[in-house]
Design an enzyme around this catalytic site. Structure first.
Site, PDB file in Angstrom:
ATOM      1  N   LYS A 131       1.173   4.165  -3.003  1.00  0.00           N
ATOM      2  CA  LYS A 131       0.901   5.581  -2.764  1.00  0.00           C
ATOM      3  C   LYS A 131       2.133   6.447  -3.019  1.00  0.00           C
ATOM      4  CE  LYS A 131      -3.470   5.379  -1.748  1.00  0.00           C
ATOM      5  NZ  LYS A 131      -4.459   6.015  -2.658  1.00  0.00           N
ATOM      6  N   TYR A 164       0.838  -1.198   0.000  1.00  0.00           N
ATOM      7  CA  TYR A 164       0.000   0.000   0.000  1.00  0.00           C
ATOM      8  C   TYR A 164       0.874   1.250   0.000  1.00  0.00           C
ATOM      9  CZ  TYR A 164      -3.231   3.605   1.638  1.00  0.00           C
ATOM     10  OH  TYR A 164      -3.960   4.765   1.765  1.00  0.00           O
ATOM     11  N   ILE A 201      -7.541   9.685   9.142  1.00  0.00           N
ATOM     12  CA  ILE A 201      -8.788  10.417   8.934  1.00  0.00           C
ATOM     13  C   ILE A 201      -9.930   9.637   9.576  1.00  0.00           C
ATOM     14  CG2 ILE A 201     -10.341  11.433   7.226  1.00  0.00           C
ATOM     15  CD1 ILE A 201      -7.526  12.689   7.302  1.00  0.00           C
TER      16      ILE A 201
END
Length: 252
Positions: free
Chosen positions: A163, A159, A192
């Site tokens: 990114k 991941y 978040i």
């Protein structure tokens, strides 16, 4: 905040109730943009479209598999047939997986890159044509703090790598086409407050929070507001940038 009246904005991954995409789409709609809810989740698409229309906004839904070139090309055709223009692309669609390198498989890596990088490439390439013809466009790509610091929030090494690839791709593309009135920027959210965050065990959540100077997770609206600015006419001299939205958990 900004005037997107008459502009058309595609937000990929905006049909999911779990992430940032829906908030991004609704924020653009509040700025008078016509928003295209592009997702593989047909029910989620309709929910987002209905919410925007119930609040007086303009939206249409398009079912798209960002990993399929044919599906992505059809998405752009549907948008151009409906509106005759395409001003903004927000590459928000993405997936993650929590797994160590020791336990990771090549299939795991391929799956993550297929959505997070190859899908982003397909959407970007398809949307560039109408933008180039109009000599105007805004592309904002969703990277992650994990792509800059090498994990520490969600996801495995694959991941983080996907990114990080988004950042390099965006910078290179900005060198290729910014002279044509098209800007390409990235945002790098940290932790978040989404459904994924809320699903973490308390001990793990507390550990992540302890590494954030602001002492809290970010809100999806805080990410959306930054993206809307980067996609606005007011951000006309910003390209090739990566904006951190992480409460201070990573500074450079």
């Amino acid at each position: 905040m900004f005037d997107f009246d008459g502009q058309v904005v595609i937000v990929t991954g905006s049909g999911s109730p779990k992430g940032i995409g829906k908030t991004i789409a609704k924020t653009f709609a509040k700025q008078k943009a016509a928003v295209v809810i592009a997702d593989i989740n047909e029910a989620g698409i309709q929910d987002t479209v209905n919410e925007i229309k119930s609040e007086g906004g303009e939206a249409m839904g398009v079912v798209v598999n960002v990993t399929s070139e044919e599906s992505v090309q059809n998405m752009v055709k549907e948008v151009m047939d409906a509106y005759g223009r395409l001003d903004v692309l927000i590459n928000n669609a993405g997936i993650s997986q929590k797994v160590t390198v020791e336990d990771m498989t090549l299939a795991d890596i391929r799956k993550i890159f297929e959505v997070n990088m190859y899908g982003l490439f397909l959407c970007t390439q398809a949307c560039m044509k109408p933008m180039r013809e109009a000599k105007y466009g805004r592309i904002v790509n969703l990277s992650s703090v994990s792509g800059k610091r090498g994990g520490g929030v969600f996801g495995g090494a694959h991941y983080s790598a996907s990114k990080a690839a988004v950042l390099a791709f965006s910078k290179n593309l900005s060198r290729e086409i910014s002279a044509e009135g098209i800007t390409i920027n990235s945002v790098c959210p940290g932790l978040i407050d989404t459904e994924i965050w809320k699903s973490l065990p308390k001990e793990e959540a507390d550990q992540v929070i302890s590494q954030i100077p602001m002492g809290r997770p970010g809100q999806t609206q805080e990410v959306a507001d930054t993206i809307v600015f980067l996609a606005s006419k007011e951000a006309s001299y910003i390209t090739g940038e990566e904006i951190d939205i992480n409460g201070g958990s990573h500074m450079d």
